[in-house]
Enzyme design. Structure first.
Site, PDB file in Angstrom:
ATOM      1  N   LYS A  81      -7.093   6.947  10.398  1.00 12.65           N
ATOM      2  CA  LYS A  81      -8.529   7.014  10.713  1.00 12.65           C
ATOM      3  C   LYS A  81      -8.634   7.073  12.232  1.00 12.65           C
ATOM      4  O   LYS A  81      -8.710   6.035  12.895  1.00 12.65           O
ATOM      5  CB  LYS A  81      -9.252   5.775  10.179  1.00 12.65           C
ATOM      6  CG  LYS A  81      -9.388   5.716   8.659  1.00 12.65           C
ATOM      7  CD  LYS A  81     -10.118   4.446   8.221  1.00 12.65           C
ATOM      8  CE  LYS A  81     -10.335   4.416   6.722  1.00 12.65           C
ATOM      9  NZ  LYS A  81     -10.864   3.107   6.250  1.00 12.65           N
ATOM     10  N   GLY A 110       0.769  -1.246   0.000  1.00 17.24           N
ATOM     11  CA  GLY A 110       0.000   0.000   0.000  1.00 17.24           C
ATOM     12  C   GLY A 110       0.793   1.286   0.000  1.00 17.24           C
ATOM     13  O   GLY A 110       0.316   2.296  -0.502  1.00 17.24           O
ATOM     14  N   ASP A 125      -5.880  -0.185  -2.026  1.00 23.37           N
ATOM     15  CA  ASP A 125      -6.654  -1.052  -2.925  1.00 23.37           C
ATOM     16  C   ASP A 125      -7.998  -1.472  -2.351  1.00 23.37           C
ATOM     17  O   ASP A 125      -8.210  -1.440  -1.138  1.00 23.37           O
ATOM     18  CB  ASP A 125      -5.854  -2.328  -3.194  1.00 23.37           C
ATOM     19  CG  ASP A 125      -5.814  -3.242  -1.968  1.00 23.37           C
ATOM     20  OD1 ASP A 125      -5.346  -2.790  -0.907  1.00 23.37           O
ATOM     21  OD2 ASP A 125      -6.279  -4.388  -2.068  1.00 23.37           O
ATOM     22  N   GLU A 178       3.952   3.910   6.253  1.00 24.09           N
ATOM     23  CA  GLU A 178       2.714   3.158   6.030  1.00 24.09           C
ATOM     24  C   GLU A 178       1.729   3.958   5.188  1.00 24.09           C
ATOM     25  O   GLU A 178       1.772   5.189   5.177  1.00 24.09           O
ATOM     26  CB  GLU A 178       2.052   2.844   7.384  1.00 24.09           C
ATOM     27  CG  GLU A 178       2.234   1.410   7.838  1.00 24.09           C
ATOM     28  CD  GLU A 178       1.424   0.381   7.036  1.00 24.09           C
ATOM     29  OE1 GLU A 178       1.042   0.665   5.876  1.00 24.09           O
ATOM     30  OE2 GLU A 178       1.188  -0.703   7.569  1.00 24.09           O
ATOM     31  N   PHE A 189     -14.322   3.797   3.603  1.00 25.26           N
ATOM     32  CA  PHE A 189     -13.335   3.013   2.863  1.00 25.26           C
ATOM     33  C   PHE A 189     -12.817   3.814   1.667  1.00 25.26           C
ATOM     34  O   PHE A 189     -13.587   4.425   0.936  1.00 25.26           O
ATOM     35  CB  PHE A 189     -13.964   1.697   2.381  1.00 25.26           C
ATOM     36  CG  PHE A 189     -12.943   0.752   1.836  1.00 25.26           C
ATOM     37  CD1 PHE A 189     -12.123   0.030   2.692  1.00 25.26           C
ATOM     38  CD2 PHE A 189     -12.777   0.597   0.462  1.00 25.26           C
ATOM     39  CE1 PHE A 189     -11.161  -0.832   2.190  1.00 25.26           C
ATOM     40  CE2 PHE A 189     -11.821  -0.262  -0.045  1.00 25.26           C
ATOM     41  CZ  PHE A 189     -11.009  -0.974   0.826  1.00 25.26           C
ATOM     42  N   ILE A 190     -11.506   3.801   1.478  1.00 22.33           N
ATOM     43  CA  ILE A 190     -10.915   4.577   0.379  1.00 22.33           C
ATOM     44  C   ILE A 190     -10.005   3.692  -0.485  1.00 22.33           C
ATOM     45  O   ILE A 190      -9.530   2.648  -0.043  1.00 22.33           O
ATOM     46  CB  ILE A 190     -10.115   5.785   0.920  1.00 22.33           C
ATOM     47  CG1 ILE A 190      -9.046   5.314   1.927  1.00 22.33           C
ATOM     48  CG2 ILE A 190     -10.981   6.804   1.608  1.00 22.33           C
ATOM     49  CD1 ILE A 190      -7.708   5.838   1.580  1.00 22.33           C
ATOM     50  N   ASP A 205      -5.392   2.106  10.572  1.00 22.53           N
ATOM     51  CA  ASP A 205      -6.829   1.976  10.772  1.00 22.53           C
ATOM     52  C   ASP A 205      -7.055   1.605  12.244  1.00 22.53           C
ATOM     53  O   ASP A 205      -7.094   2.478  13.097  1.00 22.53           O
ATOM     54  CB  ASP A 205      -7.314   0.895   9.788  1.00 22.53           C
ATOM     55  CG  ASP A 205      -8.818   0.818   9.659  1.00 22.53           C
ATOM     56  OD1 ASP A 205      -9.462   1.871   9.708  1.00 22.53           O
ATOM     57  OD2 ASP A 205      -9.349  -0.291   9.495  1.00 22.53           O
TER      58      ASP A 205
HETATM   59  P1  IMP Z   1      -5.024  -1.872  10.733  1.00 25.28           P
HETATM   60  O1  IMP Z   1      -4.166  -3.024  11.117  1.00 25.28           O
HETATM   61  O2  IMP Z   1      -6.444  -2.057  11.193  1.00 25.28           O
HETATM   62  O3  IMP Z   1      -4.493  -0.530  11.177  1.00 25.28           O
HETATM   63  O4  IMP Z   1      -5.180  -1.893   9.166  1.00 25.28           O
HETATM   64  C1  IMP Z   1      -4.244  -1.402   8.315  1.00 25.28           C
HETATM   65  C2  IMP Z   1      -4.411  -1.998   6.937  1.00 25.28           C
HETATM   66  O5  IMP Z   1      -5.792  -2.141   6.566  1.00 25.28           O
HETATM   67  C3  IMP Z   1      -3.806  -1.088   5.911  1.00 25.28           C
HETATM   68  O6  IMP Z   1      -2.434  -1.334   5.733  1.00 25.28           O
HETATM   69  C4  IMP Z   1      -4.643  -1.366   4.691  1.00 25.28           C
HETATM   70  O7  IMP Z   1      -4.105  -2.460   3.985  1.00 25.28           O
HETATM   71  C5  IMP Z   1      -5.995  -1.764   5.232  1.00 25.28           C
HETATM   72  N1  IMP Z   1      -6.984  -0.656   5.172  1.00 25.28           N
HETATM   73  C6  IMP Z   1      -7.555  -0.018   6.216  1.00 25.28           C
HETATM   74  N2  IMP Z   1      -8.432   0.915   5.818  1.00 25.28           N
HETATM   75  C7  IMP Z   1      -8.400   0.875   4.460  1.00 25.28           C
HETATM   76  C8  IMP Z   1      -9.110   1.629   3.432  1.00 25.28           C
HETATM   77  O8  IMP Z   1      -9.939   2.527   3.679  1.00 25.28           O
HETATM   78  N3  IMP Z   1      -8.816   1.305   2.133  1.00 25.28           N
HETATM   79  C9  IMP Z   1      -7.916   0.332   1.807  1.00 25.28           C
HETATM   80  N4  IMP Z   1      -7.241  -0.379   2.736  1.00 25.28           N
HETATM   81  C10 IMP Z   1      -7.484  -0.114   4.046  1.00 25.28           C
HETATM   82 MG    MG Z   2      -0.445  -0.866   4.716  1.00 32.12          MG
END
Ligand code: IMP
Ligand code: MG
Length: 179
Positions: free
Chosen positions: A134, A48, A162, A102, A155-156, A106
């Site tokens: 976020k 990403g 992606d 990164e 979601f983006i 999220d």
């Molecule tokens: P976390 O472990 O919950 O912080 O998630 C991080 C990962 O979730 C990122 O590296 C992305 O791959 C994916 N992700 C979270 N939100 C989005 C979004 O809105 N669009 C696309 N990928 C996302």
């Molecule tokens: Mg990532």
């Protein structure tokens, strides 16, 4: 503004490239100021963050190194199920100043896993730079020093991010349109 369709979802531009780059400029200036003389090692988390990393690194003016890591999901043998393993760290991190790059934080679980793994390699300090945060979804206590943009929970896709593998190539960021 230029809606796109990816599989079952419709997206519209929410952050144009020019606005993204303005914030990347700002983050780069902060890093140039804070980490001068530390020869930081930027660790970009694939897939990403490839576009963010390229634009960020073009603006880093201090001596530094850049390398790429990936998180591989595999089915663990324990009952805990999915385990994420960090692969691709070939450098000696001992006493290094690390900057994790990164695309998005999220819940923060991915970042926490990265910090745990990198922490065992005895770095001097670890900083976090993320294109997107976020804040309302963050479940983990993280000190994220460099944030290009804070966004709502929607979601983006685009600019490296992606939906089911698609949409990483767009230069702008798109938000899903509720239908
Ligand atoms: P976390 O472990 O919950 O912080 O998630 C991080 C990962 O979730 C990122 O590296 C992305 O791959 C994916 N992700 C979270 N939100 C989005 C979004 O809105 N669009 C696309 N990928 C996302
Ligand atoms: Mg990532």
């Amino acid at each position: 503004m230029n809606p796109i369709r990816i599989k079952d979802k419709q997206f519209a531009v929410s952050i144009p490239e020019a606005d993204i780059l303005k914030e990347v400029d700002r983050v780069a200036a902060e890093i140039n100021r804070d980490l001068a003389g530390k020869n930081p090692l930027f660790l970009s988390v694939l897939n990403g963050s490839f576009m963010f990393t390229a634009d960020l690194m073009k603006r880093i003016a201090i001596p530094c190194e850049v390398s790429f890591v990936k998180l591989a999901s595999y089915q663990g043998v324990t009952s805990t199920g999915k385990v994420k393993e960090v692969i691709g760290i070939n450098e000696d991190l001992t006493d290094r100043t690390i900057v994790i790059v990164e695309d998005i934080v999220d819940t923060g679980q991915t970042m926490q896993r990265l910090l745990e793994t990198l922490g065992t390699r005895r770095p001097r300090e670890i900083h976090i730079a993320t294109l997107l945060l976020k804040p309302d979804k963050l479940k983990v206590d993280l000190d994220i020093e460099y944030v290009a943009m804070r966004i709502p929970n929607d979601f983006i896709v685009g600019y490296g991010l992606d939906y089911d593998g698609l949409g990483r190539n767009y230069k702008d960021i798109y938000t899903v349109v509720n239908d």
